[in-house]
Write an enzyme that holds these catalytic residues in place. Structure first.
Site, PDB file in Angstrom:
ATOM      1  CE  LYS A  92      -3.692  -2.224   2.677  1.00 36.68           C
ATOM      2  NZ  LYS A  92      -4.480  -2.163   3.922  1.00 36.68           N
ATOM      3  CG  HIS A 130      33.273  38.436 -29.669  1.00 32.86           C
ATOM      4  ND1 HIS A 130      34.246  39.058 -30.426  1.00 32.86           N
ATOM      5  CD2 HIS A 130      32.993  39.291 -28.651  1.00 32.86           C
ATOM      6  CE1 HIS A 130      34.521  40.239 -29.900  1.00 32.86           C
ATOM      7  NE2 HIS A 130      33.782  40.404 -28.818  1.00 32.86           N
ATOM      8  CG  ASN A 131      35.664  38.761 -26.214  1.00 33.67           C
ATOM      9  OD1 ASN A 131      36.553  39.070 -27.002  1.00 33.67           O
ATOM     10  ND2 ASN A 131      34.917  39.664 -25.596  1.00 33.67           N
ATOM     11  CD  GLU A 189      38.119  37.937 -30.436  1.00 34.84           C
ATOM     12  OE1 GLU A 189      38.461  39.040 -30.904  1.00 34.84           O
ATOM     13  OE2 GLU A 189      37.042  37.770 -29.824  1.00 34.84           O
ATOM     14  CG  ASP A 192      41.111  39.459 -27.465  1.00 34.69           C
ATOM     15  OD1 ASP A 192      41.080  39.303 -28.687  1.00 34.69           O
ATOM     16  OD2 ASP A 192      40.219  40.047 -26.836  1.00 34.69           O
ATOM     17  CG  HIS A 244      37.966  41.597 -22.882  1.00 39.86           C
ATOM     18  ND1 HIS A 244      37.464  42.824 -22.532  1.00 39.86           N
ATOM     19  CD2 HIS A 244      37.567  41.393 -24.172  1.00 39.86           C
ATOM     20  CE1 HIS A 244      36.786  43.334 -23.542  1.00 39.86           C
ATOM     21  NE2 HIS A 244      36.823  42.482 -24.551  1.00 39.86           N
ATOM     22  CD  GLU A 282      41.260  41.345 -32.698  1.00 41.91           C
ATOM     23  OE1 GLU A 282      41.905  42.407 -32.608  1.00 41.91           O
ATOM     24  OE2 GLU A 282      40.462  41.110 -33.622  1.00 41.91           O
ATOM     25  CE1 TYR A 307      -0.629  35.681 -19.940  1.00 36.20           C
ATOM     26  CE2 TYR A 307      -1.763  34.973 -17.945  1.00 36.20           C
ATOM     27  CZ  TYR A 307      -1.592  35.883 -18.966  1.00 36.20           C
ATOM     28  OH  TYR A 307      -2.379  37.003 -19.021  1.00 36.20           O
TER      29      TYR A 307
END
Length: 738
Positions: A152, A302-303, A332, A334, A347, A381, A688
């Site tokens: 049960k 990118h980066n 990329e 840098d 960066h 870069e 919603y």
């Protein structure tokens, strides 16, 4: 443990799986000082792994789903283990890589044998799950959830069972089912009531209706009847194909022998890859790969080194691995002056952490071609002085060896770019190049880089960029073969005088300006040259732009921040989902012709139109958005078209109150497409909300040209691209070219 239907046949006898089910003590490695021994065990649901840390007074548990595992790596194959795993032999180390943005789990086993067992076991399990949970399995799990073995089950035991099998059902709906089955009204489900609960739980009325439409009175599909269904689906309807499907997906051996398919087998079939909305032929490389590089959209990051925002986020070699495993073909780097004569990547002029250029090149060597064999472009870069530029070249040549392309394929100045097929397994360097004084004595603008020029102009970074201006070494210049970065003057000048191996970079703002002023000129430029588009540099949160605008003009290297989830990256995933996810997708013919008349703004000049009808029928097992018991989803489905401006639109269903488990809409949404070859279709489920913005639940995006007609399941993905299995949408698709 005895054989159980929750595993595919044969896996329960697997010695590696047995070890995982019994569990192992593994070291979790986070840093040199932080090494924690934890107990890891595959749970009996076959879907989740429990991680347990035991103290005298406290006990902490964590659970993760095998469905969220991207890859298994053995040895020092992660940034964390390369830095901090040296206390353990490499043969005892392994890394679990998760989909999305979740960090790797770096582990060390007690022995080499145990590490191998876990690595093999996880690799075996990852592709082996059935999305469809059979009633037999549910019943087996129910037995295990019956704690006091009295046959049960209380509502609490039922809830524990649902959690065990990863069914995220809200309490109100679960209790409604419970009460419906509790005929004795004693707050316990007994033998036959448990059976009824299992049946109701897994009931798919919409699939039963579909099954009975074709099976007739006997409620069994013959090969002929299945063939009729396949014909309506727009698939091969011959008896041999129907027979193969029955033998593959039918669960009953007796039915297989009689070449018949029962409801369970039919449901299995519809939930498998064979019933997926994505054309399975497009999951392999199926396009012509012998055309010039500029004729392809190329997945571009990118980066790439960043795992978070570009102001203070962490730089990591892991970010390169993830990009490559997603099919990225242009990354990329840098490059800045580092200490001890070693160039670094980060960066510039920000607080992002730094990584060694050499370490990144080693990762590129190890992972560039694991997922795709087609060429990789290194977008350099360069902010280094002459001495460290020479060091960069030395590292690239020594580490990459023959992978590095150092001269044109035929030794001649290219009149046309080579193809992805010709450049298989090759790494190309994109960068500036010293002028050939014999051929071009007046070209003294070689140091001018479009990226830097435009960012100076558009973002007022002149002073900082001026400091970064560096001379270019002959050694680094010589590595640039087919991807020479040159300054952009005008489309007219570029179309008249730019060489095949020269390319320009544009900020998103500059690209939009060109699109508006001379869209067709940009299309014709991209039919013969590569162009790279990049996000504006001062976006603190590394947000992305709409890549679709750029693809509409034939731009190939549309660079996005892969670490930033959102609808823009959903489009990128959708664009490169096809052609074997190899990172190259052939552009439509009207974007490849040098005399193209196509206008990306109006959409005129493509020559085709199409209509799309999507009947949104149901959803299954949508995830709750938080752990609160009161968290109930009010879902609706939005279908978005992303393409040329005339095609960009969206339509949505009504929302269904308090039902994330099995909402039903039966609503049809219709669309007209002017340029279907460029269109992406994005299916979005949201929760919603009357008082605030709707909450994102899941999505799936694919090219219009790769969706299949008929009754199809859509397997939803999370915001960061991880599987939300078993969450699905069930739809009917009609698509017609005009």
């Amino acid at each position: 443990m005895g054989s159980s239907p929750l595993f595919p046949a044969g896996l329960t006898d697997d010695e590696d799986i047995k070890v995982m089910l019994n569990g192992s003590f593994l070291w979790k490695i986070k840093s040199r000082r932080r090494k924690k021994e934890r107990f890891y065990r595959l749970q009996e649901d076959g879907l989740t792994i429990l991680s347990e840390r035991c103290f005298k007074r406290a006990r902490s548990k964590q659970i993760f789903s095998i469905m969220h595992i991207e890859a298994m790596r053995e040895g020092y194959q992660s940034e964390g283990l390369r830095k901090h795993g040296r206390y353990f032999p490499e043969t005892q180390c392994l890394t679990i890589v998760f989909k999305g943005r979740r960090k790797n789990l770096d582990l060390a086993a007690q022995s080499e044998e145990e590490a191998k067992r876990w690595a093999r076991g996880l690799k075996n399990l990852s592709p082996a799950f059935f999305t469809y949970i059979s009633g037999i399995w549910i019943h087996d799990i129910l037995r295990r959830a019956d704690k006091n073995k009295d046959n049960k089950m209380s509502f609490k035991e039922i809830k524990d069972m649902l959690k065990m099998i990863n069914i995220d059902m809200n309490d109100i709906y679960a209790y409604q089912l419970f009460q419906e089955c509790d005929k004795s009204s004693n707050d316990r489900l007994e033998e036959h009531e448990i059976e009824e609960f299992c049946t109701l739980l897994m009931k798919r009325p919409e699939l039963e209706e579909l099954f009975h439409r074709y099976s007739g009175q006997d409620c069994v599909l013959s090969a002929k009847e299945l063939g009729a269904f396949l014909q309506d689906q727009g698939e091969a309807a011959d008896l041999a194909h129907a027979h193969r499907i029955i033998q593959t997906y039918e669960l009953s051996e007796k039915a297989k022998q009689h070449d018949r398919m029962m409801l369970d087998g039919f449901m299995m079939y519809l939930l498998s890859a064979a019933g997926d909305i994505l054309n399975q032929e497009h999951t392999n490389v199926y396009q012509d790969m012998s055309q010039p590089l500029c004729h392809y959209f190329i997945s571009t990051s990118h980066n790439t080194y960043l795992t978070d925002n570009q102001i203070g986020g962490a730089s990591s070699t892991e970010a390169y691995i993830r990009a490559f495993m997603e099919g990225c073909r242009c990354v990329e780097l840098d490059c800045w002056e580092g200490s001890n004569g070693e160039p670094i990547i980060y960066h510039g002029h920000t607080l992002t952490s730094k990584i060694l250029f050499r370490d990144v090149i080693e990762i590129i060597r190890d992972y560039a071609f694991k997922h795709s064999s087609y060429p990789v472009i290194l977008s350099l870069e360069n902010h280094c002085g002459m001495e460290q530029q020479v060091t960069m070249v030395r590292h690239m040549k020594a580490i990459l060896g023959d992978m590095l392309l150092t001269q044109t394929l035929d030794g001649e100045v290219p009149k046309e770019l080579p193809s992805p097929e010709q450049l298989k397994g090759k790494i190309l360097v994109k960068g500036k190049k010293l002028p050939d004084l014999v051929c071009d004595p007046e070209n003294m603008s070689f140091l001018s880089d479009t990226n830097e020029e435009e960012e100076e102009e558009e973002e007022e970074e002149e002073e900082e960029r001026a400091k970064d201006a560096a001379q270019l070494s002959q050694e680094l210049s010589d590595l640039v073969v087919y991807c020479q970065a040159v300054p952009f003057q005008s489309l007219e000048q570029a179309l008249r005088g730019q060489q095949a191996g020269q390319m320009c970079s544009f900020s998103e703002r500059k690209a939009r300006k060109l699109l508006k002023e001379s869209g067709n000129g940009l299309v014709r430029y991209n039919a013969r040259h590569l162009s790279r588009i990049y996000p504006l540099g001062l976006k603190m949160n590394s947000s992305n732009y709409n890549p679709q605008e750029m693809w509409n003009a034939g731009c190939q290297l549309v660079a996005l921040n892969f670490q930033t989830p959102g609808w823009e990256m959903d489009l990128n995933h959708g664009r490169f989902l096809v052609n074997g996810r190899c990172g190259y997708v052939l552009k439509p013919s009207f974007l490849r012709s040098r005399q193209a008349s196509f206008d990306p703004e109006s959409g005129r000049g493509s020559g085709h139109r199409a209509t799309l009808q999507v009947k949104v029928i149901t959803a299954q097992q949508l995830p709750k958005l938080n752990d609160k018991k009161s968290s109930i989803v009010d879902p609706f489905v939005r279908v978005e078209i992303h393409g040329v401006r005339a095609d960009c639109t969206s339509k949505q269903t009504e929302y269904k109150l308090n039902n994330g488990f099995n909402p039903r809409w039966d609503e049809t949404l219709s669309f007209q497409l002017w340029v279907p070859e460029l269109a992406l279709v994005r299916f979005v489920v949201e929760d919603y909300d009357t008082t605030s913005c709707n909450d994102f639940v899941g999505q799936f995006t694919l090219p219009f040209t790769s969706l299949r007609e008929g009754y199809r399941h859509i397997h939803l993905l999370s915001r960061d691209g991880a599987s939300l299995a078993p969450a699905t949408l069930f739809v009917h698709i009609k698509a017609k070219k005009m």
